[in-house]
Design a protein around this motif. Structure first.
Motif, mmCIF file in Angstrom:
data_model
loop_
_atom_site.group_PDB
_atom_site.id
_atom_site.type_symbol
_atom_site.label_atom_id
_atom_site.label_comp_id
_atom_site.label_asym_id
_atom_site.label_seq_id
_atom_site.Cartn_x
_atom_site.Cartn_y
_atom_site.Cartn_z
ATOM 1 N N ALA A 150 0.852 -1.191 0.000
ATOM 2 C CA ALA A 150 0.000 0.000 0.000
ATOM 3 C C ALA A 150 0.887 1.239 0.000
ATOM 4 N N VAL A 151 0.654 2.147 -0.929
ATOM 5 C CA VAL A 151 1.448 3.360 -1.070
ATOM 6 C C VAL A 151 0.512 4.559 -0.980
ATOM 7 N N PHE A 152 0.833 5.525 -0.135
ATOM 8 C CA PHE A 152 0.038 6.732 0.011
ATOM 9 C C PHE A 152 0.921 7.947 -0.272
ATOM 10 N N PRO A 153 1.094 8.306 -1.532
ATOM 11 C CA PRO A 153 1.969 9.441 -1.859
ATOM 12 C C PRO A 153 1.326 10.771 -1.481
ATOM 13 N N ARG A 154 2.143 11.693 -1.043
ATOM 14 C CA ARG A 154 1.698 13.052 -0.754
ATOM 15 C C ARG A 154 2.908 13.970 -0.852
ATOM 16 N N PRO A 155 2.709 15.273 -0.942
ATOM 17 C CA PRO A 155 3.852 16.194 -1.003
ATOM 18 C C PRO A 155 4.757 16.006 0.211
ATOM 19 N N THR A 156 6.041 15.785 -0.049
ATOM 20 C CA THR A 156 6.978 15.414 1.009
ATOM 21 C C THR A 156 8.252 16.238 0.889
ATOM 22 N N ASP A 157 8.753 16.698 2.029
ATOM 23 C CA ASP A 157 9.988 17.468 2.090
ATOM 24 C C ASP A 157 11.169 16.498 2.051
ATOM 25 N N LEU A 158 11.928 16.509 0.971
ATOM 26 C CA LEU A 158 13.027 15.573 0.812
ATOM 27 C C LEU A 158 14.125 15.815 1.857
ATOM 28 N N ALA A 159 14.392 17.081 2.191
ATOM 29 C CA ALA A 159 15.439 17.371 3.173
ATOM 30 C C ALA A 159 15.086 16.779 4.540
ATOM 31 N N ALA A 167 8.274 15.624 -8.959
ATOM 32 C CA ALA A 167 8.270 16.880 -8.205
ATOM 33 C C ALA A 167 6.853 17.434 -8.154
ATOM 34 N N VAL A 168 6.555 18.110 -7.061
ATOM 35 C CA VAL A 168 5.285 18.830 -6.958
ATOM 36 C C VAL A 168 5.542 20.239 -7.474
ATOM 37 N N PRO A 169 4.936 20.628 -8.617
ATOM 38 C CA PRO A 169 5.294 21.918 -9.241
ATOM 39 C C PRO A 169 5.043 23.093 -8.315
ATOM 40 N N GLY A 170 5.946 24.071 -8.398
ATOM 41 C CA GLY A 170 5.745 25.332 -7.706
ATOM 42 C C GLY A 170 5.893 25.285 -6.211
ATOM 43 N N THR A 171 6.581 24.273 -5.675
ATOM 44 C CA THR A 171 6.699 24.155 -4.225
ATOM 45 C C THR A 171 8.148 24.179 -3.810
ATOM 46 N N ALA A 172 8.374 24.509 -2.562
ATOM 47 C CA ALA A 172 9.690 24.395 -1.922
ATOM 48 C C ALA A 172 9.447 23.848 -0.539
ATOM 49 N N PHE A 173 10.464 23.790 0.268
ATOM 50 C CA PHE A 173 10.332 23.192 1.587
ATOM 51 C C PHE A 173 9.219 23.857 2.391
ATOM 52 N N THR A 174 8.499 23.045 3.146
ATOM 53 C CA THR A 174 7.510 23.450 4.149
ATOM 54 C C THR A 174 6.317 24.174 3.585
ATOM 55 N N THR A 175 6.181 24.366 2.260
ATOM 56 C CA THR A 175 4.991 25.001 1.713
ATOM 57 C C THR A 175 3.927 23.972 1.485
ATOM 58 N N GLY A 176 2.695 24.388 1.559
ATOM 59 C CA GLY A 176 1.583 23.467 1.297
ATOM 60 C C GLY A 176 1.096 23.584 -0.112
ATOM 61 N N ALA A 177 1.852 24.282 -0.978
ATOM 62 C CA ALA A 177 1.339 24.539 -2.321
ATOM 63 C C ALA A 177 1.267 23.318 -3.172
ATOM 64 N N ALA A 178 1.966 22.234 -2.800
ATOM 65 C CA ALA A 178 1.917 21.031 -3.635
ATOM 66 C C ALA A 178 0.510 20.522 -3.767
ATOM 67 N N ARG A 179 -0.246 20.674 -2.701
ATOM 68 C CA ARG A 179 -1.611 20.156 -2.782
ATOM 69 C C ARG A 179 -2.421 20.957 -3.781
ATOM 70 N N ALA A 180 -2.224 22.281 -3.778
ATOM 71 C CA ALA A 180 -2.946 23.089 -4.759
ATOM 72 C C ALA A 180 -2.476 22.808 -6.154
ATOM 73 N N ALA A 181 -1.171 22.485 -6.316
ATOM 74 C CA ALA A 181 -0.619 22.308 -7.648
ATOM 75 C C ALA A 181 -1.220 21.154 -8.371
#
Length: 878
Positions: free
Chosen positions: A706-715, A853-867
């Motif tokens: 089971a895999v549940f992908p979501r925007p994740t901070d690689l650092a 990559a989640v477009p338009g995002t950087a660390f700690t932003t929640g914009a990946a979900r909007a993207a």
């Protein structure tokens, strides 16, 4: 814009009736699908219908949440997974409640593991099977058939999809439409996402171009579904007239050199109107234009498909009528024909051609006659003809009646210059002309009439039917025999030409069908569709007998359709106009019209094709089903080998340490006790890690991970992974840029992968050259590079690195089970990424982990979900 039939009253839910499905379709998140669904629930509740909210996701929007007031809501089921609790629709509670209508949001949603079904649309199918009507919502980007198109438009591939057929088969589909400008204003006002996500969303997924393209995609998809409903209505009510709801341009192809000109002209006509459709058709008929080159037709077919059209082939005796029948069946608005290639003399002798007859009988279909360089230059080789048509026969009788008196008058005036032999030869020429024109019967009539005229006017004694000399009687008898023989030869040649033309048309049809089968991804449907088109049938269905108790076909059992093409499928051979048995278990049933006996042979060949395609389809399905079983068997054998071989060392070390500590024969010093405890702890940690890897590898091989992908901070993941490694991780250098986009991954699985890669690099790195981990973004992917300067891997052994239970360069068990890299690659691919090795410059190995990559995002932003239009790893905004 709505695709609806007549809305039936909602009766009580029950097993005797299947529930209806109504879908609110949106082009993007935030257009108001959930709001419209709840509004429909209020409308039906006010009419006395038993309505419940089975699942509705408001996403924190006040107006949407306000719509829930006054509606009965089924409490959600709470399911624990990986230490967290998730809420899902309580399917069992809805079925027990048995409402008339259930409101179910987010049809494409993936249920959390442990739910009754894997996908929410499967829950909906269970509700409908119980007789419950369902109203639901879905976005256009979640249709599996449009996944690639949406990915090209938005740059984001949707993970949650549902089969195209589920939405296509819905009873009603209503488009909740909104212009891109209005949707962006709604976003800017904070009516869709929280304030911290608005800027990222407007700059990425909600760009005006993206929204306009998605809106057009939704409109075109719904237009196609509306058109299907319109076709069913026309067929049900016997409407044959063209309704110009959308432009459909049919281009007629003969396989001649003018074909490409006609196709491109028709494509331009179709492109002038939005949603225009291009259809190319070739009429293979026994009595004309059957000498087309298969290679030329194949090239023209490729051109049609390259221009976005579809190619069809029909069989018909009359080209003009076959073309118009096909055009009316497809509700075509325009028909494109090439100007005739016949010369003026041929047109004068044979009468109006296909173009003129098509124009005369076209009715409300516009006909375009397109000029081309080959017009008026003749066809080259004559087209084969079948037995003479009625018009030729009538012309033969007329010629026989007129030619005999005319010859008599002319030869009577030349009686003193010509003898009886010349008269016989000239009358014989007349009989041959009649035979060439009208066939056997007119020629026999002419021969009998000519023999009587020769006897009466030209054989002594004149003006009587008496023949004075035996030679004259013999000459007349020979004349009659020769005339009849010539007539028979001419008619036989015409019949053989017709048979050859018919065979050519049939073989051309079968060759084309075989090509469709070989090229198509659904050969069974291609064969049935070709049979339906070729014989102008409403539908063609392949029926199979219901199996008996032993699984074999039961001769006394009923029939069930296994595949069909067209509208109006049949469930029993008695309902069809034509049936062709294939074997004891299969039968091809066609409905539309009766066929001539000569057509049954070709239909039988197509039926055999269909049976073969069905068998191949089932064999392919069985092979596909057997492949995971075979892989699981191989994996099971490897797991057993690992259990017997790789678990022995840590188990033996742990047991030896514990046994020594428990022994009363030796008194251990404090430092010795500490060392034994450390040995046991280390061995048990190795054992735990090995068992976890074995279990995860088996899940990957079985497709149960089971895999549940979501925007994740690689650092953050890299930091946690290095902490897990303890002292070995402290020596690894991590260089992750601060502006690196977030990745779409399962955080727990990604941490496992990074730990494996980092520990591997630390194990082989020499002293003084610690491993380095770097991050970068490239082409919509984020790459994590784990670099070591160890011995590296020989080029001929790179492919073996990812094989389970391989330990390259190891001679004992201390180097691990050989599962780390195989498991890491499997986990990376399960998250939509890749893991590949590269050679480190100067020596060593670099492992490159690439993740979306989640477009338009950087660390700690929640914009990946909007993207990508997702609110979390499990839910889609509506």
């Amino acid at each position: 814009m709505t695709d609806t039939g007549l809305e039936r009253p909602a009766g009580g839910a029950g097993p005797g009736r299947r529930g209806q499905l109504r879908i609110y379709l949106g082009a993007a998140p935030g257009v108001g699908k959930t709001f419209a669904m709840l509004g429909e629930g209020h409308r039906r509740l006010s009419r006395g219908t038993d309505v419940v909210v089975a699942f509705a996701e408001t996403h924190g929007r006040r107006r949407t949440a306000g719509q829930l007031a006054g509606l009965p809501v089924i409490p959600r089921a709470r399911i624990a997974y990986r230490g967290a609790v998730f809420e899902e629709m309580d399917l069992a509670a809805v079925l027990a409640r048995r409402p008339q209508v259930a409101l179910v949001d987010e049809l494409a949603h993936t249920n959390v593991p442990g739910s009754r079904n894997a996908k929410r649309w499967q829950d909906v199918e269970e509700l409908r099977a119980a007789g419950i009507d369902v109203i639901t919502t879905v976005n256009i980007q979640h249709l599996e058939s449009l996944n690639d198109v949406v990915a090209r438009i938005t740059g984001v591939r949707q993970r949650e999809t549902l089969p195209h057929a589920i939405v296509r088969a819905a009873d009603q589909v209503e488009l909740v439409d909104m212009t891109p400008e209005a949707l962006r204003r709604r976003m800017a006002h904070g009516n869709i996402y929280p304030a911290e996500r608005i800027d990222a969303a407007l700059g990425n997924y909600f760009r005006p171009g993206n929204l306009a393209a998605l809106r057009e995609l939704a409109l075109l998809w719904l237009a196609g579904k509306v058109d299907e409903g319109l076709q069913r209505y026309r067929e049900a009510h016997g409407i044959g007239a063209t309704w110009e709801a959308r432009e459909r341009v049919v281009v007629a192809l003969t396989g001649g050199p003018e074909g490409e000109v006609l196709i491109r002209r028709a494509a331009r006509i179709a492109a002038r109107s939005a949603g225009g459709q291009l259809l190319a058709v070739h009429v293979a008929r026994p009595d004309g234009l059957t000498g087309a080159s298969p290679a030329a037709l194949a090239g023209q077919r490729r051109l049609v498909e390259a221009l976005g059209g579809s190619y069809h082939q029909v069989v018909g005796d009359d080209v003009a009528r076959a073309l118009l029948a096909f055009a009316r069946a497809e509700n075509a608005t325009q028909l494109v024909l090439g100007a005739s290639r016949r010369s003026w003399l041929s047109a004068l002798l044979t009468g109006p051609g296909v173009s003129r007859r098509t124009i005369r009988e076209s009715g409300d279909i516009d006909v375009h006659i397109v000029t081309h360089p080959r017009m008026g230059r003749g066809r080259g080789l004559p087209a084969p003809r079948r037995g003479l048509p009625l018009s030729r026969t009538v012309a033969g009788y007329a010629l026989a009646v007129l030619l005999a008196p005319l010859l008599t008058l002319v030869l009577a005036s030349l009686r003193h210059r010509l003898n009886l032999t010349s008269d016989l030869l000239l009358f014989l020429v007349g009989v041959i002309c009649v035979a060439l024109t009208g066939g056997l019967l007119p020629a026999v009539l002419a021969a009998v009439a000519d023999s009587l005229l020769l006897n009466y006017y030209f054989t002594p004694p004149l003006h009587t039917l008496t023949i004075a000399q035996a030679n004259n009687a013999l000459a007349l008898a020979v004349f009659l025999v020769v005339a009849v023989a010539v007539s028979l030869i001419v008619t036989g040649a015409a019949r053989r030409a017709a048979q050859a033309a018919r065979a050519s048309a049939e073989s051309n049809l079968l060759v084309t069908t075989a090509g469709s089968v070989l090229r198509g991804e659904q050969p069974l449907h291609a064969v049935l569709d070709r049979a339906r088109e070729a014989f102008a049938m409403e539908s063609v269905t392949l029926l199979e007998r219901e199996p008996g108790p032993g699984g074999e076909p039961d001769p006394g059992a009923g029939w069930r359709p296994v595949a069909w093409a067209g509208n109006g499928t049949v469930s029993d051979p008695g309902e069809a106009d034509v049936t062709v048995p294939v074997n004891d278990a299969l039968c091809l049933a066609a409905r539309g019209r009766a066929l001539a006996a000569a057509d049954h042979g070709v239909l039988g060949a197509l039926a055999a094709y269909a049976a073969t395609a069905l068998e191949q389809q089932r064999l392919a399905a069985e092979a596909q089903a057997a492949r995971p079983i075979a892989e699981a068997d191989r994996m099971r054998a490897a797991l057993l080998a690992a259990v017997s071989h790789d678990l022995r060392t840590p188990l033996a070390a742990a047991k030896a340490a514990v046994t020594s500590l428990r022994s009363h024969e030796v008194e251990w010093a404090a430092e010795d006790t500490e060392e034994l405890l450390a040995t046991a702890d280390e061995s048990l940690d190795r054992l735990t890690s090995l068992v976890a890897n074995l279990l995860d590898m088996s899940r990957l091989q079985a497709g149960a991970m089971a895999v549940f992908p979501r925007p994740t901070d690689l650092a953050e993941i890299v930091g946690r992974a290095l902490d897990d490694l303890g002292p070995a991780g402290a020596a690894i250098v991590a260089e992750i840029p601060e502006d690196l986009p977030e990745v779409r991954a399962d955080p727990a699985l990604l941490e496992r992968v990074v730990v494996n890669l980092a520990s591997n690099a630390a194990r082989y790195s020499p002293a003084g050259l610690p491993p380095v981990m770097t991050g970068s973004a490239l082409g919509g992917m984020v790459q994590l590079r784990v670099i070591d300067h160890g011995p590296g891997v020989p080029a001929d052994q790179v492919s073996r690195m990812f094989v389970p239970f391989q330990r390259l360069g190891a001679t004992d068990n201390a180097s691990g089970s050989g599962l780390g890299l195989a498991l890491s690659r499997g986990l990376a691919e399960a998250m939509g990424g890749t893991l590949a090795p590269e050679e480190t410059p100067g020596g060593g190995l670099t492992m490159v982990l690439s993740l979306p990559a989640v477009p338009g995002t950087a660390f700690t932003t929640g914009a990946a979900r909007a993207a990508d239009g997702t609110a979390s790893a499990r839910e889609e905004p509506t």
